[in-house]
Write a protein that holds these residues in place. Sequence first.
Motif, PDB file in Angstrom:
ATOM      1  N   VAL A   1      40.513  47.725  47.568  1.00 55.61           N
ATOM      2  CA  VAL A   1      40.506  47.108  46.053  1.00 55.61           C
ATOM      3  C   VAL A   1      39.585  48.176  45.509  1.00 55.61           C
ATOM      4  N   HIS A   2      39.620  48.494  44.093  1.00 55.09           N
ATOM      5  CA  HIS A   2      39.165  49.612  43.541  1.00 55.09           C
ATOM      6  C   HIS A   2      37.753  49.326  43.406  1.00 55.09           C
ATOM      7  N   ALA A   3      37.389  48.230  42.243  1.00 57.50           N
ATOM      8  CA  ALA A   3      36.024  47.606  42.060  1.00 57.50           C
ATOM      9  C   ALA A   3      35.586  46.720  42.739  1.00 57.50           C
ATOM     10  N   PRO A   4      34.267  46.614  43.790  1.00 57.37           N
ATOM     11  CA  PRO A   4      34.113  45.728  44.563  1.00 57.37           C
ATOM     12  C   PRO A   4      33.221  44.582  43.846  1.00 57.37           C
ATOM     13  N   TYR A   5      34.086  43.699  42.978  1.00 56.19           N
ATOM     14  CA  TYR A   5      33.444  42.747  42.487  1.00 56.19           C
ATOM     15  C   TYR A   5      33.352  41.470  43.533  1.00 56.19           C
ATOM     16  N   GLN A   6      32.183  40.535  43.753  1.00 53.68           N
ATOM     17  CA  GLN A   6      32.250  39.826  44.526  1.00 53.68           C
ATOM     18  C   GLN A   6      33.271  38.671  44.630  1.00 53.68           C
ATOM     19  N   ALA A   7      33.726  38.331  43.658  1.00 54.30           N
ATOM     20  CA  ALA A   7      35.076  37.312  43.467  1.00 54.30           C
ATOM     21  C   ALA A   7      35.993  38.125  44.282  1.00 54.30           C
ATOM     22  N   ALA A   8      36.444  39.380  44.057  1.00 52.50           N
ATOM     23  CA  ALA A   8      37.383  40.095  44.863  1.00 52.50           C
ATOM     24  C   ALA A   8      37.084  40.263  46.367  1.00 52.50           C
ATOM     25  N   LEU A   9      35.989  40.535  46.642  1.00 56.00           N
ATOM     26  CA  LEU A   9      35.441  40.604  48.101  1.00 56.00           C
ATOM     27  C   LEU A   9      35.677  39.421  48.727  1.00 56.00           C
ATOM     28  N   GLY A  10      35.320  38.171  47.922  1.00 48.47           N
ATOM     29  CA  GLY A  10      35.484  37.080  48.597  1.00 48.47           C
ATOM     30  C   GLY A  10      36.884  36.533  48.902  1.00 48.47           C
TER      31      GLY A  10
END
Length: 313
Positions: A219-228
């Motif tokens: 993923v490009h931007a490591p936002y917490q929701a995406a990491l989750g």
Amino acid sequence: MAGRLRRPAAAALGLTAAGVLAWSTLVERQLFTVRRHALPLLAEGAPPLRVLQLSDLHLAPWQSRKIRWVRALTALNPDLLVLTGDLMGHRDAKAGLVRALAPLIESTPTVFVHGSNDYYGPIVKNPLKYLAEPSRKSTRTPDLDAAGLAAEFTNLGAIDLNNSAARLVLRGTRLELLGLNDPHIRYDDASAMRDALATIYAEDGVDGPEPESLRVGVVHAPYQAALGELLDDGAQLILAGHTHGGQVRVPGVGALTANCDLPTAQARGLSVWYDAHRAAFLNVSAGLGNSIYAPVRFACRPEASLLTLEAPR
């Protein structure tokens, strides 16, 4: 007397500030380096895999030194190339970007996702705004040819992981790669990613992950929701970029911003991302570039990441 003492101190401070400015704008942002890590992620007896991650080139057509440096990375002989977005830094950058990356893509299995700056060209911004909140774009019309860039990469043999998935076998290890488009501009779609993986399973005639396969999230931007979302799907390693490592780091303190909701302590390098049930290694590349309107790096050299995946020792 006090005034005479203050004048040398002010002069020294001014010289220090000028030196820092010259270093960060003229020198450090050109000091490209390779950051290396070893991760015990493979099955016992498996040969190591070398994963080269490139991120945030923000390439402009005139950046010939960066192009030459990236082309020379073929000497690392990676087993997998992962491109984590924000490769474009100018509306005329596509040809130079393809020239920089073609030797790697043509010689190495490659996957990629886009970042916001592959859709939106750079504009002048107040850099202090990054300290207050992420610079999410929601009103501009995309003005870069992200679809054309993806077509160029796929024509060279790369795999588009934007809200998609892929399965590869490299040196005897089966990899399952899960990719999200950029959460920074809310282009991520975890359902589409999972549907793509289900389609691959159906085509391969399997019901799910095979024993000893390694699942990697991109993923490009490591936002917490995406990491989750990637953790929920069993990612053991997550690769991201976007943060520039803070771009300007304070010695002894670190990054002042990650330009997303990732803790600033994890804005560069290798760490662990976890919830109550799962954990994954997280590598956030500080990237190789910067906006042409913010040509500065301090205590944060531009970097590529070389991750050696190996069996536990």
